[in-house]
Design an enzyme around this catalytic site. Structure first.
Site, PDB file in Angstrom:
ATOM      1  N   GLY A 122       0.830  -1.197   0.000  1.00  0.00           N
ATOM      2  CA  GLY A 122       0.000   0.000   0.000  1.00  0.00           C
ATOM      3  C   GLY A 122       0.862   1.244   0.000  1.00  0.00           C
ATOM      4  N   GLY A 179      21.648  -4.137  23.520  1.00  0.00           N
ATOM      5  CA  GLY A 179      20.280  -3.694  23.768  1.00  0.00           C
ATOM      6  C   GLY A 179      19.397  -4.906  23.987  1.00  0.00           C
ATOM      7  N   VAL A 185      32.946  -0.855  17.056  1.00  0.00           N
ATOM      8  CA  VAL A 185      33.378  -1.741  15.976  1.00  0.00           C
ATOM      9  C   VAL A 185      33.892  -0.878  14.828  1.00  0.00           C
ATOM     10  CG1 VAL A 185      32.622  -3.477  14.311  1.00  0.00           C
ATOM     11  CG2 VAL A 185      31.741  -3.530  16.660  1.00  0.00           C
ATOM     12  N   VAL A 197      21.698  -3.134  16.535  1.00  0.00           N
ATOM     13  CA  VAL A 197      22.009  -1.775  16.978  1.00  0.00           C
ATOM     14  C   VAL A 197      20.792  -0.851  16.908  1.00  0.00           C
ATOM     15  CG1 VAL A 197      24.459  -1.952  16.402  1.00  0.00           C
ATOM     16  CG2 VAL A 197      22.844  -1.176  14.651  1.00  0.00           C
ATOM     17  N   HIS A 222       0.650 -16.160  49.903  1.00  0.00           N
ATOM     18  CA  HIS A 222       1.920 -16.725  50.333  1.00  0.00           C
ATOM     19  C   HIS A 222       1.940 -18.220  50.039  1.00  0.00           C
ATOM     20  CE1 HIS A 222       5.480 -17.488  52.720  1.00  0.00           C
ATOM     21  NE2 HIS A 222       4.843 -18.530  53.235  1.00  0.00           N
TER      22      HIS A 222
HETATM   23  P1  FAD Z   1       5.412  -4.303  12.454  1.00  0.00           P
HETATM   24  O1  FAD Z   1       5.187  -5.412  13.375  1.00  0.00           O
HETATM   25  O2  FAD Z   1       6.802  -4.097  11.949  1.00  0.00           O
HETATM   26  O3  FAD Z   1       4.427  -4.550  11.227  1.00  0.00           O
HETATM   27  C1  FAD Z   1       4.419  -3.742  10.107  1.00  0.00           C
HETATM   28  C2  FAD Z   1       3.968  -4.556   8.914  1.00  0.00           C
HETATM   29  O4  FAD Z   1       3.716  -3.669   7.839  1.00  0.00           O
HETATM   30  C3  FAD Z   1       4.999  -5.536   8.405  1.00  0.00           C
HETATM   31  O5  FAD Z   1       4.499  -6.853   8.396  1.00  0.00           O
HETATM   32  C4  FAD Z   1       5.311  -5.060   6.983  1.00  0.00           C
HETATM   33  O6  FAD Z   1       5.461  -6.148   6.077  1.00  0.00           O
HETATM   34  C5  FAD Z   1       4.072  -4.279   6.634  1.00  0.00           C
HETATM   35  N1  FAD Z   1       4.324  -3.221   5.673  1.00  0.00           N
HETATM   36  C6  FAD Z   1       5.297  -2.274   5.702  1.00  0.00           C
HETATM   37  N2  FAD Z   1       5.154  -1.415   4.676  1.00  0.00           N
HETATM   38  C7  FAD Z   1       4.081  -1.840   3.974  1.00  0.00           C
HETATM   39  C8  FAD Z   1       3.429  -1.365   2.796  1.00  0.00           C
HETATM   40  N3  FAD Z   1       3.863  -0.260   2.163  1.00  0.00           N
HETATM   41  N4  FAD Z   1       2.367  -2.049   2.347  1.00  0.00           N
HETATM   42  C9  FAD Z   1       1.910  -3.158   2.985  1.00  0.00           C
HETATM   43  N5  FAD Z   1       2.489  -3.634   4.109  1.00  0.00           N
HETATM   44  C10 FAD Z   1       3.545  -2.986   4.589  1.00  0.00           C
HETATM   45  N6  FAD Z   1       8.211  -5.929  21.230  1.00  0.00           N
HETATM   46  C11 FAD Z   1       7.628  -6.238  22.396  1.00  0.00           C
HETATM   47  O7  FAD Z   1       6.772  -5.485  22.882  1.00  0.00           O
HETATM   48  N7  FAD Z   1       7.950  -7.386  23.075  1.00  0.00           N
HETATM   49  C12 FAD Z   1       8.882  -8.246  22.604  1.00  0.00           C
HETATM   50  O8  FAD Z   1       9.158  -9.266  23.235  1.00  0.00           O
HETATM   51  C13 FAD Z   1       9.529  -7.940  21.382  1.00  0.00           C
HETATM   52  N8  FAD Z   1      10.460  -8.768  20.882  1.00  0.00           N
HETATM   53  C14 FAD Z   1      11.048  -8.466  19.686  1.00  0.00           C
HETATM   54  C15 FAD Z   1      12.034  -9.313  19.197  1.00  0.00           C
HETATM   55  C16 FAD Z   1      12.652  -9.038  17.994  1.00  0.00           C
HETATM   56  C17 FAD Z   1      13.709  -9.980  17.473  1.00  0.00           C
HETATM   57  C18 FAD Z   1      12.273  -7.888  17.247  1.00  0.00           C
HETATM   58  C19 FAD Z   1      12.911  -7.580  15.923  1.00  0.00           C
HETATM   59  C20 FAD Z   1      11.307  -7.029  17.734  1.00  0.00           C
HETATM   60  C21 FAD Z   1      10.692  -7.302  18.966  1.00  0.00           C
HETATM   61  N9  FAD Z   1       9.729  -6.453  19.505  1.00  0.00           N
HETATM   62  C22 FAD Z   1       9.155  -6.752  20.704  1.00  0.00           C
HETATM   63  C23 FAD Z   1       9.316  -5.210  18.819  1.00  0.00           C
HETATM   64  C24 FAD Z   1       7.992  -5.452  18.071  1.00  0.00           C
HETATM   65  O9  FAD Z   1       8.157  -6.495  17.143  1.00  0.00           O
HETATM   66  C25 FAD Z   1       7.563  -4.183  17.370  1.00  0.00           C
HETATM   67  O10 FAD Z   1       7.513  -3.113  18.275  1.00  0.00           O
HETATM   68  C26 FAD Z   1       6.189  -4.362  16.748  1.00  0.00           C
HETATM   69  O11 FAD Z   1       6.186  -5.418  15.820  1.00  0.00           O
HETATM   70  C27 FAD Z   1       5.745  -3.079  16.061  1.00  0.00           C
HETATM   71  O12 FAD Z   1       4.480  -3.277  15.505  1.00  0.00           O
HETATM   72  P2  FAD Z   1       3.997  -2.458  14.228  1.00  0.00           P
HETATM   73  O13 FAD Z   1       2.611  -2.930  13.963  1.00  0.00           O
HETATM   74  O14 FAD Z   1       4.251  -1.028  14.422  1.00  0.00           O
HETATM   75  O15 FAD Z   1       4.959  -2.904  13.032  1.00  0.00           O
HETATM   76  P1  NAD Z   2      18.184  -1.259  21.242  1.00  0.00           P
HETATM   77  O1  NAD Z   2      18.000   0.173  20.992  1.00  0.00           O
HETATM   78  O2  NAD Z   2      17.491  -1.916  22.356  1.00  0.00           O
HETATM   79  O3  NAD Z   2      19.728  -1.573  21.457  1.00  0.00           O
HETATM   80  C1  NAD Z   2      20.698  -1.246  20.528  1.00  0.00           C
HETATM   81  C2  NAD Z   2      22.024  -1.148  21.247  1.00  0.00           C
HETATM   82  O4  NAD Z   2      23.045  -1.060  20.288  1.00  0.00           O
HETATM   83  C3  NAD Z   2      22.136   0.083  22.139  1.00  0.00           C
HETATM   84  O5  NAD Z   2      22.600  -0.301  23.400  1.00  0.00           O
HETATM   85  C4  NAD Z   2      23.121   0.967  21.398  1.00  0.00           C
HETATM   86  O6  NAD Z   2      23.894   1.762  22.261  1.00  0.00           O
HETATM   87  C5  NAD Z   2      23.958  -0.063  20.695  1.00  0.00           C
HETATM   88  N1  NAD Z   2      24.625   0.422  19.485  1.00  0.00           N
HETATM   89  C6  NAD Z   2      24.146   1.271  18.548  1.00  0.00           C
HETATM   90  N2  NAD Z   2      25.054   1.418  17.557  1.00  0.00           N
HETATM   91  C7  NAD Z   2      26.113   0.647  17.872  1.00  0.00           C
HETATM   92  C8  NAD Z   2      27.362   0.362  17.240  1.00  0.00           C
HETATM   93  N3  NAD Z   2      27.683   0.907  16.067  1.00  0.00           N
HETATM   94  N4  NAD Z   2      28.212  -0.491  17.864  1.00  0.00           N
HETATM   95  C9  NAD Z   2      27.884  -1.053  19.047  1.00  0.00           C
HETATM   96  N5  NAD Z   2      26.725  -0.813  19.689  1.00  0.00           N
HETATM   97  C10 NAD Z   2      25.846   0.009  19.107  1.00  0.00           C
HETATM   98  O7  NAD Z   2      17.854  -1.956  19.845  1.00  0.00           O
HETATM   99  P2  NAD Z   2      17.697  -3.501  19.456  1.00  0.00           P
HETATM  100  O8  NAD Z   2      18.234  -4.370  20.523  1.00  0.00           O
HETATM  101  O9  NAD Z   2      18.239  -3.599  18.077  1.00  0.00           O
HETATM  102  O10 NAD Z   2      16.145  -3.649  19.397  1.00  0.00           O
HETATM  103  C11 NAD Z   2      15.366  -2.822  18.516  1.00  0.00           C
HETATM  104  C12 NAD Z   2      14.019  -2.534  19.100  1.00  0.00           C
HETATM  105  O11 NAD Z   2      13.230  -3.698  19.122  1.00  0.00           O
HETATM  106  C13 NAD Z   2      14.126  -2.030  20.527  1.00  0.00           C
HETATM  107  O12 NAD Z   2      13.982  -0.641  20.514  1.00  0.00           O
HETATM  108  C14 NAD Z   2      12.980  -2.666  21.241  1.00  0.00           C
HETATM  109  O13 NAD Z   2      11.994  -1.715  21.496  1.00  0.00           O
HETATM  110  C15 NAD Z   2      12.443  -3.718  20.275  1.00  0.00           C
HETATM  111  N6  NAD Z   2      12.555  -5.028  20.939  1.00  0.00           N
HETATM  112  C16 NAD Z   2      11.871  -5.221  22.097  1.00  0.00           C
HETATM  113  C17 NAD Z   2      11.986  -6.415  22.754  1.00  0.00           C
HETATM  114  C18 NAD Z   2      11.246  -6.604  24.038  1.00  0.00           C
HETATM  115  O14 NAD Z   2      10.350  -5.815  24.305  1.00  0.00           O
HETATM  116  N7  NAD Z   2      11.560  -7.607  24.836  1.00  0.00           N
HETATM  117  C19 NAD Z   2      12.793  -7.423  22.266  1.00  0.00           C
HETATM  118  C20 NAD Z   2      13.495  -7.176  21.100  1.00  0.00           C
HETATM  119  C21 NAD Z   2      13.368  -5.973  20.438  1.00  0.00           C
END
Ligand code: FAD
Ligand code: NAD
Length: 479
Positions: free
Chosen positions: A122, A190, A245, A277, A451
């Site tokens: 979209g 992170g 790095v 990162v 408890h």
């Molecule tokens: P997204 O989930 O990114 O969904 C966006 C969707 O839009 C995608 O499927 C994409 O394909 C689609 N899209 C993009 N552009 C277009 C387009 N132009 N047309 C049609 N479709 C499109 N958050 C937590 O709260 N708890 C966690 O434990 C957690 N663990 C995570 C672990 C990892 C490894 C990662 C990478 C992220 C994690 N997150 C976690 C973060 C979480 O996944 C995101 O904050 C969340 O998915 C954001 O939701 P969203 O709907 O904004 O976007």
């Molecule tokens: P993050 O922002 O949590 O951590 C990135 C880390 O990389 C930071 O500590 C930053 O200082 C460091 N960094 C940045 N540039 C760097 C470099 N050049 N060299 C070395 N270190 C560097 O981001 P993430 O771990 O990539 O996760 C992305 C997002 O996904 C997060 O913001 C989080 O909200 C979401 N997420 C959430 C969960 C959860 O809720 N449990 C799990 C996974 C991801």
């Protein structure tokens, strides 16, 4: 004539699919455009979170923790398992099954709520028109009274370590290693670096984490972060702070990484390298030149506190906009915009969004850290009690960590709750409820907690803010 909808949502992640379902519940003719093709080659809803984020990472965190327990903790309980065997293939297949169950569930919910799932890409144009390019077939222009942008985010790339999803991977690649890397490098201490670093460390990798910043988890209360650092180091994560790095050179099956820190230049070779990162908003292809919405200085779509963009009738939510990149924040914004479209006054309470890191012990928090409150200059009190003083935690062999409250000294209001420990992700919800209800710490002190339960440490930490904790020796600060 182009098809007309009341609401078109672009993106079917936790923000988008929830917005679509809620809009349909409210009686609107709703479509959700999602372009994702999953690893099985099929169109899939659920976004990053369900497909390659929250859910698969938690499946692997749970599986790897069970393995770790069988290896390290069962013997303490008098349970012998003989020689332990890791079948990584089955572990990965189980993860994929969980993902398919949940993403299929969202498709079912769309059917049940009569949301049209438009499979393809979209793009927002002027006047709330949306160009829909289906996965197969011709482009169409759709019209909508309201458009919700929910395209999510993608990993940030760094030129010094280019992702190839083989040797150097992002979080998606790190969910798919087909064998346990002997030496695993992680750039970024992170949330992703710690969670996925933990998965592979538990399965046997020697993990080195290179973090550019000098402070470990700077956004987390530092008393909790310091203790977490100790625990993770004990578990074998070799975390280097202040490490920049400077380059990486790939060989056939390894990568040589160079970095500098306070001690000078270093070089280390890893079998695999995870780059974690941060993530950035995914706006590529989403907006036509004339779409009219504004981006902020960090390329997030600019929105007000109810997720309205600068174009009336166009909203943006989730990882595309300011605030923490968390699924539950995206979900609540999805609900909010659907209800705002319906003329309701729903408002996400951005001051009470919990954060969780699903390591073991888990780290979870809500509200203000002690550092933030200290900086504000307002008088405050804190109470921190370790799980080592909790019978249930000891019985489970889960005594690492603590619960901490930060409280306004004058009003007695809870300002923040911080947990390192077992089930921290569940316990922190008590802090969320406290903040949401404007609880005083006395409210929590006067409640009865079952408890033995881990929640008793929440109670004790609340008592500790006024030197009334029973199961830890407390010395009153001099006034
Ligand atoms: P997204 O989930 O990114 O969904 C966006 C969707 O839009 C995608 O499927 C994409 O394909 C689609 N899209 C993009 N552009 C277009 C387009 N132009 N047309 C049609 N479709 C499109 N958050 C937590 O709260 N708890 C966690 O434990 C957690 N663990 C995570 C672990 C990892 C490894 C990662 C990478 C992220 C994690 N997150 C976690 C973060 C979480 O996944 C995101 O904050 C969340 O998915 C954001 O939701 P969203 O709907 O904004 O976007
Ligand atoms: P993050 O922002 O949590 O951590 C990135 C880390 O990389 C930071 O500590 C930053 O200082 C460091 N960094 C940045 N540039 C760097 C470099 N050049 N060299 C070395 N270190 C560097 O981001 P993430 O771990 O990539 O996760 C992305 C997002 O996904 C997060 O913001 C989080 O909200 C979401 N997420 C959430 C969960 C959860 O809720 N449990 C799990 C996974 C991801």
């Amino acid at each position: 004539m182009s098809e007309k909808y009341d609401v078109i949502v672009i993106g079917g992640g936790p923000g988008g699919y929830v917005a679509a379902i809620r809009a349909a519940q409210l009686g609107y003719k709703t479509a959700c455009i999602e372009k994702r093709i999953n690893k099985q080659g099929d169109p899939a809803l659920g976004g990053t979170c369900l497909n390659v984020g929250c859910i698969p990472s938690k499946a692997l965190l749970d599986s790897s923790w069970k393995y770790h327990e069988a290896e390290e903790a069962f013997a303490d309980h008098g349970i012998g398992v003989g020689k332990l065997n890791l079948d990584l293939d089955t572990m990965l297949q189980r993860k994929d099954k969980v993902v398919l169950q949940l993403t299929g569930g969202v498709a079912q919910l769309f059917k049940a709520n009569k949301v049209d799932w438009l499979q393809g890409t979209g793009q927002l144009k002027a006047n709330k028109q949306v160009v829909f390019k289906p996965l197969e077939g011709d482009e169409q222009t759709l019209e909508a009274e309201n458009v919700v942008l929910a395209a999510g985010s993608v990993p940030i790339d760094i030129p010094v370590a280019e992702v190839d999803q083989q040797i150097i991977v992002d979080s998606t690649g790190a969910l798919e290693f087909t064998s346990v890397p002997k030496k695993l490098g992680v750039i970024g201490a992170g949330v992703i670096g710690l969670e996925l670093g933990s998965v592979w460390a538990r399965l046997g990798s020697q993990v080195t984490v290179l973090e550019a910043v000098d402070t470990f988890l700077p956004a987390v209360d530092q008393q909790i972060a310091k203790e977490a650092m100790k625990q993770f180091t004990k578990q074998g994560l070799d975390i280097h702070l202040g490490a920049r790095v400077t380059g990486s050179k790939k060989n056939k099956n390894s990568v040589r990484v160079t970095y500098t820190d306070g001690d000078g230049e270093h070089e280390e070779t890893f079998d695999r390298l995870i780059v974690a990162v941060g993530r950035r908003p995914y706006t590529e292809g989403l907006l036509s030149q004339d779409a009219g919405v504004t981006l902020d200085e960090r390329n997030f779509i600019y929105v007000d506190n109810q997720c309205r963009t600068d174009v009336p009738g166009v909203y943006a939510i989730g990882d595309l906009v300011r605030g923490p990149a968390l699924a539950h924040k995206a979900i609540e914004e999805g609900v909010m915009v659907a209800e705002v479209i319906a003329g309701e006054h729903t408002q996400v309470n951005y001051d009470a969004v919990p954060g969780v890191i699903y390591t073991h012990p888990e780290v979870a928090w809500v509200g203000k850290t002690e550092e933030e409150v200290k900086e504000s200059g307002e008088p405050y009190k804190t109470g921190a009690v370790p799980f080592a003083a909790n019978g249930r935690a000891l019985a489970a062999g889960e005594s690492a960590g603590m619960v901490k409250f930060v409280v306004d000294e004058k009003s007695d209001r809870v300002l923040g709750m911080h947990v390192l420990g077992p089930q921290a992700s569940e316990l922190v919800q008590q802090g969320v409820i406290s903040l949401e209800f404007g609880a005083s710490i006395e409210d929590l002190q006067l409640m009865v907690f079952g408890h033995p339960s881990l929640s008793e440490t929440v109670h004790e930490a609340a008592l500790a803010t006024d030197y009334k904790a029973i199961h830890v020796a407390q010395r009153r600060r001099k006034k």
